[in-house]
Motif scaffolding. Structure first.
Motif, PDB file in Angstrom:
ATOM      1  N   THR A   1      30.219  43.835  73.596  1.00  0.00           N
ATOM      2  CA  THR A   1      29.952  45.266  73.733  1.00  0.00           C
ATOM      3  C   THR A   1      28.465  45.477  73.975  1.00  0.00           C
ATOM      4  OG1 THR A   1      31.738  45.728  72.179  1.00  0.00           O
ATOM      5  CG2 THR A   1      30.233  47.535  72.648  1.00  0.00           C
ATOM      6  N   LEU A   2      28.171  46.209  75.025  1.00  0.00           N
ATOM      7  CA  LEU A   2      26.792  46.587  75.329  1.00  0.00           C
ATOM      8  C   LEU A   2      26.597  48.058  74.991  1.00  0.00           C
ATOM      9  CD1 LEU A   2      24.125  46.400  77.502  1.00  0.00           C
ATOM     10  CD2 LEU A   2      25.617  48.155  78.407  1.00  0.00           C
ATOM     11  N   LEU A   3      25.494  48.376  74.333  1.00  0.00           N
ATOM     12  CA  LEU A   3      25.136  49.777  74.108  1.00  0.00           C
ATOM     13  C   LEU A   3      23.725  50.014  74.619  1.00  0.00           C
ATOM     14  CD1 LEU A   3      26.613  48.637  71.203  1.00  0.00           C
ATOM     15  CD2 LEU A   3      26.798  51.085  70.952  1.00  0.00           C
ATOM     16  N   GLN A   4      23.564  51.049  75.414  1.00  0.00           N
ATOM     17  CA  GLN A   4      22.229  51.475  75.844  1.00  0.00           C
ATOM     18  C   GLN A   4      21.926  52.779  75.119  1.00  0.00           C
ATOM     19  OE1 GLN A   4      21.416  51.708  80.162  1.00  0.00           O
ATOM     20  NE2 GLN A   4      20.190  53.532  79.751  1.00  0.00           N
ATOM     21  N   SER A   5      20.877  52.758  74.288  1.00  0.00           N
ATOM     22  CA  SER A   5      20.620  53.904  73.412  1.00  0.00           C
ATOM     23  C   SER A   5      19.233  54.481  73.652  1.00  0.00           C
ATOM     24  CB  SER A   5      20.732  53.486  71.941  1.00  0.00           C
ATOM     25  OG  SER A   5      21.940  52.814  71.717  1.00  0.00           O
ATOM     26  N   HIS A   6      19.133  55.779  73.360  1.00  0.00           N
ATOM     27  CA  HIS A   6      17.865  56.501  73.556  1.00  0.00           C
ATOM     28  C   HIS A   6      17.594  57.404  72.363  1.00  0.00           C
ATOM     29  CE1 HIS A   6      17.677  55.165  77.763  1.00  0.00           C
ATOM     30  NE2 HIS A   6      18.995  55.270  77.719  1.00  0.00           N
ATOM     31  N   ASP A   7      16.311  57.768  72.199  1.00  0.00           N
ATOM     32  CA  ASP A   7      15.960  58.620  71.050  1.00  0.00           C
ATOM     33  C   ASP A   7      15.964  60.099  71.425  1.00  0.00           C
ATOM     34  OD1 ASP A   7      13.674  58.864  72.547  1.00  0.00           O
ATOM     35  OD2 ASP A   7      12.300  58.166  70.982  1.00  0.00           O
ATOM     36  N   ARG A   8      16.410  60.412  72.655  1.00  0.00           N
ATOM     37  CA  ARG A   8      16.499  61.813  73.102  1.00  0.00           C
ATOM     38  C   ARG A   8      17.616  61.889  74.133  1.00  0.00           C
ATOM     39  NH1 ARG A   8      10.494  61.344  75.202  1.00  0.00           N
ATOM     40  NH2 ARG A   8      10.566  59.836  73.528  1.00  0.00           N
ATOM     41  N   PRO A   9      18.134  63.095  74.377  1.00  0.00           N
ATOM     42  CA  PRO A   9      19.178  63.201  75.401  1.00  0.00           C
ATOM     43  C   PRO A   9      18.575  62.989  76.789  1.00  0.00           C
ATOM     44  CG  PRO A   9      19.001  65.240  74.078  1.00  0.00           C
ATOM     45  CD  PRO A   9      17.812  64.397  73.746  1.00  0.00           C
ATOM     46  N   LEU A  10      19.236  62.219  77.630  1.00  0.00           N
ATOM     47  CA  LEU A  10      18.790  62.007  79.009  1.00  0.00           C
ATOM     48  C   LEU A  10      19.857  62.547  79.959  1.00  0.00           C
ATOM     49  CD1 LEU A  10      17.289  58.386  78.886  1.00  0.00           C
ATOM     50  CD2 LEU A  10      16.098  60.565  78.653  1.00  0.00           C
ATOM     51  N   SER A  11      19.427  62.920  81.151  1.00  0.00           N
ATOM     52  CA  SER A  11      20.362  63.518  82.119  1.00  0.00           C
ATOM     53  C   SER A  11      21.307  62.460  82.685  1.00  0.00           C
ATOM     54  CB  SER A  11      19.582  64.158  83.261  1.00  0.00           C
ATOM     55  OG  SER A  11      18.974  63.139  84.038  1.00  0.00           O
ATOM     56  N   ASP A  12      22.428  62.920  83.224  1.00  0.00           N
ATOM     57  CA  ASP A  12      23.356  62.015  83.908  1.00  0.00           C
ATOM     58  C   ASP A  12      22.673  61.316  85.080  1.00  0.00           C
ATOM     59  OD1 ASP A  12      25.548  62.365  82.263  1.00  0.00           O
ATOM     60  OD2 ASP A  12      26.339  64.063  83.407  1.00  0.00           O
ATOM     61  N   ASP A  13      21.722  62.013  85.729  1.00  0.00           N
ATOM     62  CA  ASP A  13      21.005  61.399  86.853  1.00  0.00           C
ATOM     63  C   ASP A  13      20.231  60.166  86.388  1.00  0.00           C
ATOM     64  OD1 ASP A  13      21.902  63.261  88.672  1.00  0.00           O
ATOM     65  OD2 ASP A  13      20.168  64.581  88.433  1.00  0.00           O
TER      66      ASP A  13
END
Lengths: 170, 155
Positions: A110-122
């Protein structure tokens, strides 16, 4: 680094006829990764705080990060920051988690790509385009000895979105 | 709130025609899908069913057939009481040639808000499509028991 505020934006699961040790090796070795990761080489110092680097086929630094969690052969968490000026200032750091579990006679990766803020679909379209190709190729390599020749156009939608934010892309 | 749907992309070294056959033939599907037979005559408006070890698990209706590019059907899970009460969802397969490979995109959508089935299919499809890829590329499907997927209600 405190990773509690990071939320997964992309989750991709693939099952591979292999062992957890071999999948771990494929994810962390330069020789293996060149075959399935569009010619890019992963170089990682496998201890917490160690460097995590991805080099392009020409040897240029493409991604730099550090190891956040290292539990071979079950879990690896690294920061995964593309080396483009101002990218990290504007998007924040990217966290990549690999989880490896035995599932019957196969391995669940399982791969997860995570961020500390919401990012756009673009912005996220880059990872959504890239990860399935990379991990499909990794699976083929482990099972047949041959990686896939995935001819991939540049992630134009993401590049356009980055440009609009004033981030310089190659 | 994100749309309640599941999207999965996988690249397979095969041809669109072989992949189409794998998705629509019950003999083929039994080998990679826990002995599940995919049953339909694949005409628009015809019934569709998944039959596992002789018992139907999911039923629906064929919506689109554009061999070997696009296939879709409605999907109504019938083995659990909770899922049976949900309205039918929709499964769409897109097959695109990609150099010497095929890019398969599965979109499972049209779930009601709070669907119980969505969690189960999100765990099921990656295992099914991984096994399908293995079978087409190496000739051997994966041996991953359904019980290893962590789906609620399946031991």
């Amino acid at each position: 680094m405190n990773i509690e505020k990071f939320k997964p934006a992309i989750v991709y699961t693939i099952y591979i006829a292999s062992t957890p040790q071999k999948v771990w090796q494929a994810l962390t070795s330069a020789e293996f990764s060149r075959k399935y990761f569009f010619g890019n080489a992963v170089e990682v110092d496998l201890r917490v705080g160690g460097a995590y680097i991805v080099r392009t086929p020409e040897g240029a630094l493409h991604i730099s990060g550090e190891v956040i969690e290292c539990d071979p052969p079950k879990k690896l968490i690294v920061t995964f920051n593309v080396n483009w000026p101002e990218l990290i200032e504007k998007l924040g750091p990217t966290l990549v988690t690999y989880e490896i579990e035995q599932a019957g006679e196969a391995v669940k990766l399982t791969l997860l790509q995570s961020h500390d803020r919401p990012l756009s679909d673009d912005i996220l379209s880059g990872g959504r385009q890239g990860w399935p190709a990379i991990l499909s190729s990794l699976k083929s390599l482990m099972e047949t000895g041959q990686a896939l020749a995935v001819a991939m156009a540049p992630p134009q939608r993401m590049l356009d979105a980055l440009k609009e934010m004033g981030i310089k892309t190659p | 709130m994100p749309k309640p749907e599941f999207i999965y992309v996988v690249y397979i070294e095969t041809t669109p025609e072989k992949l189409w056959e794998a998705l629509t033939s019950s003999e083929f599907s039994k080998r990679y899908w826990w002995n599940t037979e995919v049953k339909s005559d694949w005409k628009v408006g015809s019934p569709f069913a998944l039959v596992m070890n002789g018992a139907p698990t999911d039923v629906g209706e064929v919506l689109e057939v554009d061999r070997p590019r696009r296939l879709s059907y409605t999907f109504h899970h019938v083995t659990s009481e909770v899922a049976r009460r949900e309205r039918p969802s929709k499964v769409v397969f897109n097959l695109e040639p990609h150099g010497k490979l095929v890019k398969l995109t599965l979109t499972h959508e049209d779930f009601e808000a709070g669907s119980k089935l969505l969690d189960g299919i999100s765990k099921g499809w990656p295992a099914i499509l991984s096994s399908l890829k293995s079978l087409l590329e190496s000739g051997t499907a994966l041996d991953v028991p359904l019980s290893a997927l962590g789906i609620e209600g399946i031991e």
